[in-house]
Design a protein around this motif. Structure first.
Motif, PDB file in Angstrom:
ATOM      1  N   SER A  30       0.845  -1.132  -0.015  1.00 30.41           N
ATOM      2  CA  SER A  30      -0.110   0.091  -0.023  1.00 30.41           C
ATOM      3  C   SER A  30       0.859   1.297   0.101  1.00 30.41           C
ATOM      4  O   SER A  30       0.484   2.191  -0.553  1.00 30.41           O
ATOM      5  CB  SER A  30      -0.966  -0.024   1.250  1.00 30.41           C
ATOM      6  N   LEU A  31       2.002   1.329   0.596  1.00 27.34           N
ATOM      7  CA  LEU A  31       2.854   2.642   0.706  1.00 27.34           C
ATOM      8  C   LEU A  31       3.342   3.000  -0.459  1.00 27.34           C
ATOM      9  O   LEU A  31       3.187   3.872  -0.874  1.00 27.34           O
ATOM     10  CB  LEU A  31       4.048   2.091   1.958  1.00 27.34           C
ATOM     11  N   LEU A  32       4.062   1.855  -1.202  1.00 25.30           N
ATOM     12  CA  LEU A  32       4.547   2.312  -2.333  1.00 25.30           C
ATOM     13  C   LEU A  32       3.602   2.816  -3.488  1.00 25.30           C
ATOM     14  O   LEU A  32       3.793   3.521  -4.338  1.00 25.30           O
ATOM     15  CB  LEU A  32       5.551   1.113  -3.017  1.00 25.30           C
ATOM     16  N   LEU A  33       2.550   2.021  -3.479  1.00 26.06           N
ATOM     17  CA  LEU A  33       1.568   2.150  -4.714  1.00 26.06           C
ATOM     18  C   LEU A  33       0.858   3.457  -4.460  1.00 26.06           C
ATOM     19  O   LEU A  33       0.715   4.350  -5.008  1.00 26.06           O
ATOM     20  CB  LEU A  33       0.455   1.031  -4.423  1.00 26.06           C
ATOM     21  N   GLY A  34       0.553   3.840  -2.748  1.00 30.12           N
ATOM     22  CA  GLY A  34       0.245   5.085  -2.663  1.00 30.12           C
ATOM     23  C   GLY A  34       0.866   6.239  -3.097  1.00 30.12           C
ATOM     24  O   GLY A  34       0.401   7.515  -3.633  1.00 30.12           O
TER      25      GLY A  34
ATOM     26  N   ILE B 115      -6.364  -3.266   2.002  1.00 30.28           N
ATOM     27  CA  ILE B 115      -4.996  -2.465   1.285  1.00 30.28           C
ATOM     28  C   ILE B 115      -5.195  -1.350   0.755  1.00 30.28           C
ATOM     29  O   ILE B 115      -4.553  -0.480   0.863  1.00 30.28           O
ATOM     30  CB  ILE B 115      -4.446  -3.610   0.698  1.00 30.28           C
ATOM     31  N   TRP B 116      -6.355  -1.283  -0.145  1.00 32.72           N
ATOM     32  CA  TRP B 116      -6.909  -0.347  -1.009  1.00 32.72           C
ATOM     33  C   TRP B 116      -7.109   0.908  -0.225  1.00 32.72           C
ATOM     34  O   TRP B 116      -6.903   2.129  -0.572  1.00 32.72           O
ATOM     35  CB  TRP B 116      -7.766  -0.652  -1.893  1.00 32.72           C
ATOM     36  N   ALA B 117      -7.816   0.868   0.959  1.00 33.89           N
ATOM     37  CA  ALA B 117      -8.078   1.721   1.989  1.00 33.89           C
ATOM     38  C   ALA B 117      -6.709   2.307   2.542  1.00 33.89           C
ATOM     39  O   ALA B 117      -6.430   3.684   2.721  1.00 33.89           O
ATOM     40  CB  ALA B 117      -8.955   1.299   3.036  1.00 33.89           C
TER      41      ALA B 117
ATOM     42  N   THR C  77      -2.354   6.539   2.499  1.00 30.88           N
ATOM     43  CA  THR C  77      -1.175   7.234   2.199  1.00 30.88           C
ATOM     44  C   THR C  77      -1.221   8.282   1.324  1.00 30.88           C
ATOM     45  O   THR C  77      -0.425   9.358   1.371  1.00 30.88           O
ATOM     46  CB  THR C  77      -0.266   6.044   1.379  1.00 30.88           C
ATOM     47  N   ILE C  78      -2.121   8.338   0.311  1.00 29.87           N
ATOM     48  CA  ILE C  78      -2.456   9.544  -0.691  1.00 29.87           C
ATOM     49  C   ILE C  78      -2.575  10.706   0.100  1.00 29.87           C
ATOM     50  O   ILE C  78      -2.289  11.830   0.213  1.00 29.87           O
ATOM     51  CB  ILE C  78      -3.173   9.112  -1.581  1.00 29.87           C
TER      52      ILE C  78
END
Length: 304
Positions: A248-252, A273-275, A280-281
């Motif tokens: 989630s961190l890298l993708l965010g 995970i998407w939450a 993160t965003i």
């Protein structure tokens, strides 16, 4: 009757080409909605005189419901270059006694749409079937629609939809005016990756809503890694459907860069995970806002 601007016809008995030809005298008709039943096609319709170039000259919105062969037969009688702006085509089946998708039929249908209605702004095609199908020719089926350069809204729901990063990039380049894109119907592991999202961020600056499945696993930030936005995308909502994800961190961090105005992420698979991706965003957005506030305060303190 000839002054009608909107007409909805629901029920059995509607034929295709002959039925539409009988309505062509409604030259002021702006919106037309009708059902086509699933009986066998009346091939006698093919011997009817084709309508003139003034066939439904004021029509801007067309909604048709019925099996693919009959709807394709109806659309074919429109003149090339018709000024239609909105087309909705919905079917609850693939057609009478048809068990698998006929890609040749659908490719012919999309070619007809592009040829007859080149000024479409809003296109929605929806096929409901009890199960999904896999086919090696998905991109070929969509190819004719790439000619619709004025598209702002495109929603496709089919029993087979799976595209690569390169194919998604072609779509983004072909449809620069998109405001909403929704592709529903893929099955299995998506071929596309997060690179597909970046194509739409770069080439479709007015896109507000985006929905399709992609493989977000094993994602690595590009080098050099910075957290500043790389596009001015106006995207607000991202529907990732059942996209697989693991970090989630890298993708965010990366989604924040390509979609700096995003406020919502929806997903049917791995919602937790998407939450976390959205959290993160939001944290990065707050950090940038705080940084700008500190810079502004510093500038004001040192102003003469």
């Amino acid at each position: 009757m000839t002054n009608l601007e909107a007409l909805s016809l629901i029920g059995k008995g509607n034929t295709d080409a002959g039925f539409l030809s009988s309505l062509s005298a409604l030259e002021h008709l702006h919106t037309l909605k009708f059902d086509i039943d699933d009986s066998e096609i009346d091939h006698a319709d093919s011997n009817r005189p084709l309508p003139s170039s003034s066939f439904f000259p004021s029509l801007r919105t067309l909604e048709v419901f019925g099996p693919p062969p009959r709807i394709a037969n109806s659309l074919a009688i429109f003149e090339e270059g018709h000024p239609l702006r909105q087309l909705k085509w919905e079917s609850s089946s693939l057609g009478p006694q048809i068990d698998v998708p006929d890609l040749a039929l659908w490719t012919s249908a999309t070619r007809t749409i592009a040829l007859k209605f080149p000024y479409l702004h809003d296109l929605k095609l929806k096929i409901l079937t009890p199960r999904n199908f896999l086919s090696p020719a998905q991109a070929y089926f969509l190819e004719p629609l790439l000619e619709l350069n004025f598209l702002e809204v495109l929603h496709l729901q089919f029993p087979w939809l799976s595209f690569s990063d390169a194919e998604f990039e072609r779509m983004a380049v072909a449809w620069p005016h998109l405001r909403s894109l929704r592709l529903l119907g893929s099955s299995g592991i998506p071929k596309a990756t997060i690179s597909s999202l970046q194509s739409f961020a770069i080439h479709c600056p007015n896109l507000h809503s985006l929905s399709f499945a992609f493989d977000a696993r094993q994602f690595k930030l590009p080098s050099p890694s910075v957290d500043e936005p790389i596009s001015f995308s106006k995207l607000h909502t991202l529907d990732v459907q059942d996209s697989p994800v693991d970090d989630s961190l890298l993708l965010g961090r990366h989604l924040d860069r390509i979609f700096p105005n995003i406020i919502g992420i929806e997903g049917t698979d791995n919602p937790k995970i998407w939450a976390e991706v959205l959290t993160t965003i939001n944290n990065l957005l707050l950090a940038r806002s705080d940084q700008r506030a500190r810079e502004e305060a510093t500038r004001m303190n040192f102003s003469p």
